[in-house]
Design an enzyme around this catalytic site. Structure first.
Site, PDB file in Angstrom:
ATOM      1  CG  ASP A  36      -8.602  -3.921  -2.611  1.00  0.00           C
ATOM      2  OD1 ASP A  36      -9.681  -3.296  -1.735  1.00  0.00           O
ATOM      3  OD2 ASP A  36      -8.201  -2.558  -3.579  1.00  0.00           O
ATOM      4  CG  HIS A  90      -2.253   0.561   0.893  1.00  0.00           C
ATOM      5  ND1 HIS A  90      -2.021   2.209   1.336  1.00  0.00           N
ATOM      6  CD2 HIS A  90      -3.160   1.032   1.103  1.00  0.00           C
ATOM      7  CE1 HIS A  90      -3.292   3.342   1.213  1.00  0.00           C
ATOM      8  NE2 HIS A  90      -4.359   1.802   1.128  1.00  0.00           N
TER       9      HIS A  90
HETATM   10  N1  ACO Z   1       4.101  -8.176  -4.697  1.00  0.00           N
HETATM   11  C1  ACO Z   1       5.302  -8.182  -5.151  1.00  0.00           C
HETATM   12  N2  ACO Z   1       6.775  -7.315  -5.083  1.00  0.00           N
HETATM   13  C2  ACO Z   1       5.297  -5.925  -4.610  1.00  0.00           C
HETATM   14  C3  ACO Z   1       4.314  -5.759  -4.141  1.00  0.00           C
HETATM   15  C4  ACO Z   1       3.558  -6.880  -4.453  1.00  0.00           C
HETATM   16  N3  ACO Z   1       2.142  -6.268  -4.435  1.00  0.00           N
HETATM   17  N4  ACO Z   1       4.043  -4.282  -3.826  1.00  0.00           N
HETATM   18  C5  ACO Z   1       5.471  -3.715  -3.935  1.00  0.00           C
HETATM   19  N5  ACO Z   1       6.118  -4.501  -4.178  1.00  0.00           N
HETATM   20  C6  ACO Z   1       7.631  -4.393  -4.702  1.00  0.00           C
HETATM   21  C7  ACO Z   1       8.229  -3.924  -5.365  1.00  0.00           C
HETATM   22  O1  ACO Z   1       8.343  -4.715  -6.553  1.00  0.00           O
HETATM   23  C8  ACO Z   1       9.482  -2.712  -4.931  1.00  0.00           C
HETATM   24  O2  ACO Z   1      10.026  -3.961  -4.504  1.00  0.00           O
HETATM   25  P1  ACO Z   1      11.812  -3.210  -4.935  1.00  0.00           P
HETATM   26  O3  ACO Z   1      12.244  -2.182  -4.097  1.00  0.00           O
HETATM   27  O4  ACO Z   1      13.181  -4.707  -4.990  1.00  0.00           O
HETATM   28  O5  ACO Z   1      12.170  -2.537  -6.218  1.00  0.00           O
HETATM   29  C9  ACO Z   1       9.222  -2.205  -3.550  1.00  0.00           C
HETATM   30  O6  ACO Z   1       7.911  -3.684  -3.042  1.00  0.00           O
HETATM   31  C10 ACO Z   1       8.283  -1.317  -3.544  1.00  0.00           C
HETATM   32  O7  ACO Z   1       7.332  -0.937  -4.258  1.00  0.00           O
HETATM   33  P2  ACO Z   1       6.325  -0.254  -4.755  1.00  0.00           P
HETATM   34  O8  ACO Z   1       6.030  -0.242  -5.590  1.00  0.00           O
HETATM   35  O9  ACO Z   1       7.291   1.302  -5.174  1.00  0.00           O
HETATM   36  O10 ACO Z   1       5.344   0.367  -4.108  1.00  0.00           O
HETATM   37  P3  ACO Z   1       3.916   1.692  -4.016  1.00  0.00           P
HETATM   38  O11 ACO Z   1       4.012   2.323  -2.644  1.00  0.00           O
HETATM   39  O12 ACO Z   1       4.352   2.628  -5.436  1.00  0.00           O
HETATM   40  O13 ACO Z   1       3.199   0.444  -4.388  1.00  0.00           O
HETATM   41  C11 ACO Z   1       0.942  -0.566  -4.651  1.00  0.00           C
HETATM   42  C12 ACO Z   1       1.688   0.402  -3.937  1.00  0.00           C
HETATM   43  C13 ACO Z   1       0.561   0.225  -5.606  1.00  0.00           C
HETATM   44  C14 ACO Z   1      -0.437  -0.675  -3.821  1.00  0.00           C
HETATM   45  C15 ACO Z   1       2.157  -1.921  -4.892  1.00  0.00           C
HETATM   46  O14 ACO Z   1       2.232  -2.531  -3.519  1.00  0.00           O
HETATM   47  C16 ACO Z   1       1.090  -3.498  -5.406  1.00  0.00           C
HETATM   48  O15 ACO Z   1       1.005  -2.806  -6.582  1.00  0.00           O
HETATM   49  N6  ACO Z   1       0.405  -3.699  -4.990  1.00  0.00           N
HETATM   50  C17 ACO Z   1      -0.661  -4.929  -4.968  1.00  0.00           C
HETATM   51  C18 ACO Z   1      -1.545  -3.934  -5.813  1.00  0.00           C
HETATM   52  C19 ACO Z   1      -2.335  -3.893  -4.825  1.00  0.00           C
HETATM   53  O16 ACO Z   1      -3.062  -4.746  -4.162  1.00  0.00           O
HETATM   54  N7  ACO Z   1      -3.311  -2.342  -4.879  1.00  0.00           N
HETATM   55  C20 ACO Z   1      -4.278  -2.547  -3.795  1.00  0.00           C
HETATM   56  C21 ACO Z   1      -3.995  -0.973  -2.839  1.00  0.00           C
HETATM   57  S1  ACO Z   1      -4.478  -0.752  -1.649  1.00  0.00           S
HETATM   58  C22 ACO Z   1      -6.154   0.069  -1.967  1.00  0.00           C
HETATM   59  O17 ACO Z   1      -6.035   0.654  -3.163  1.00  0.00           O
HETATM   60  C23 ACO Z   1      -7.849   0.364  -1.720  1.00  0.00           C
END
Ligand code: ACO
Length: 432
Positions: A367, A307
């Protein structure tokens, strides 16, 4: 404190200005940069609003590191345990928990507004059955903005109250009618004697037994409560910006619905179910998907994990995890959703112990479990974001009301960093 300030020095001109620091009750204080252009000739630049406070608000507080979410100071865990959606809506709108009579009047005002204009059914009927329900929803809100257009008087408290009640009571009825339509059922009539969640379940699934209705209404009420507000997210900021032009509140809510529709905002619970179904139907085990999510060569992500704000367990996920447990336990053990829930629990266990997820603070978000509960209740996947929108309507109207009463209320108008052409003379088409 009065004298808190940040001093900025322009390295080129040597000019220096003091910018006032405004104290927050909790969370980071903010720097008031409104004089930056006038005094120093600069604008601030913050794409995605990563470090920008867009308004002053007293409604919701989030501490992403601690995994805290409070509505008007009350922790979400306590509200989920002791309150209900209607009382929480009153709290979000009024900054206090209601007394018995206040709640009774508020509930009566809401239920009297379940009977919205039945012409909305005609609007729904013009859509193809496979149209996305969020598109149908925005059209219905557009109809309401036309219906109430002549009355717009946003500075008038009683106009605001009437619109607030119409929206909080009407959007769930519209949502149930959209569900009736896409499930090929007759449009159901709302029942004024029951709560918003009970009425939504009764209208959506008229053939349930009373026991099933009670069970589903309880789960739905908590899902509504958990989604009621989440401070200045994309859709709430949209409602504020749209409403700042003094447009109709129904039109501003339609703008919020359009923003919520996107997959990076309201659409993630659908993606979780798709992922769990894929795992269930594949011959690979959960570990395979954990490894795939960790593989940097692979774009696959564990849906429902991570998140932007919560770098700790999303407090709503904890609550909904418990609801999913209780709800699925009470359902028939042969319920087809049990295996999905079991896969979700396995995924969660592996991820919470895995160094990759632990070091990146990737915890389950709301979610991760909400889709499982909605699926078990019988809500089609395309309706998940509609459920989110009907609940969030409360937060949207609370923010709209707060914004209009703000002493600094004026139209929102962001600026830009222009990187286009300098002044260019028009060339006739033959000369280009
Ligand atoms: N699975 C695997 N790896 C992940 C995930 C995941 N779900 N989420 C983040 N990471 C990793 C990234 O690859 C990154 O790794 P790195 O540092 O080695 O490059 C690190 O964790 C940080 O991730 P970011 O994308 O920079 O985090 P950000 O805060 O931008 O993204 C997000 C948050 C979009 C929610 C992301 O975690 C994601 O895509 N999750 C899956 C989709 C999801 O569940 N969305 C719902 C959000 S909640 C809501 O809207 C109510």
């Amino acid at each position: 404190m009065k004298d808190k300030k940040i001093t900025i020095k322009d390295g080129q001109s040597g000019n220096e200005i003091d910018l006032p620091v405004l104290d927050s009750i909790l969370g980071p204080n903010v720097v008031d940069i409104s004089s930056l252009e006038k005094d120093l000739g600069y604008l601030s630049h913050d794409p995605g609003f990563i470090a920008t406070s867009s308004c002053e608000s007293k409604i919701t507080y989030i501490d992403g590191n601690e995994g805290e979410l409070w509505y008007r100071g009350y922790p979400i865990e306590e509200l989920a345990e002791k309150s209900n959606f209607t009382e929480t809506a009153y709290l979000l709108l009024n900054d206090k928990l209601p007394k018995i009579e206040e709640l009774s009047n508020f509930s009566k005002d809401l239920s009297n507004s379940y009977t919205i204009d039945s012409s909305i059914k005609k609007i729904i009927n013009v859509f193809n059955k496979d149209s996305h329900p969020m598109a149908i929803m925005t059209a219905c809100l557009s109809f309401l903005s036309a219906k109430y257009h002549a009355d717009i008087d946003i500075q008038n408290q009683s106009y605001r109250y009437k619109s607030t009640i119409n929206l909080i009571a009407g959007v769930p009825v519209i949502s149930a009618w959209i569900l009736n339509y896409i499930l090929d059922e007759n449009f159901q009539t709302p029942n004024k004697k029951i709560s918003i969640a009970e009425n939504f379940v009764a209208m959506s699934f008229p053939n349930l037994t009373n026991e099933q209705k009670v069970l589903s209404s309880k789960a739905m009420d908590i899902i509504f409560l958990l989604h009621a507000d989440h401070e200045q997210n994309a859709s709430t900021s949209t409602v504020r910006l749209s409403g700042s032009s003094e447009t109709s509140p129904y039109a501003a809510i339609a703008a919020g619905i359009s923003t919520l529709w996107g997959p990076t905002h309201g659409g993630a619970n659908e993606a979780v179910i798709n992922m769990l179904e894929e795992i269930k139907n594949s011959d690979k085990d959960v570990e395979y998907y954990i490894d795939k999510a960790k593989d940097k060569e692979n774009s696959f992500r564990l849906m429902g994990f991570g998140h932007r704000i919560y770098k700790n367990y999303d407090p709503r996920a904890k609550i909904i995890h418990k609801i999913a447990h209780e709800y699925l336990d009470m359902l028939d053990s042969k319920n087809p959703n049990k295996p999905l829930f079991d896969i979700a629990m396995k995924l969660e266990k592996y991820a919470l112990e895995d160094e990759y997820f632990v070091s990146r603070k990737l915890y389950p978000n709301v979610d991760f479990y909400s889709g499982i509960v909605l699926k078990a209740i019988g809500i089609p996947q395309s309706m998940y974001t509609v459920i989110f929108a009907l609940a969030r309507t409360v937060g949207w109207v609370a923010h709209w009301n707060e914004m209009i009463q703000d002493k600094n209320f004026r139209i929102g108008r962001p600026r830009q960093l222009y990187t286009g052409k300098t002044k260019t003379s028009y060339k006739d088409i033959e000369e280009r």
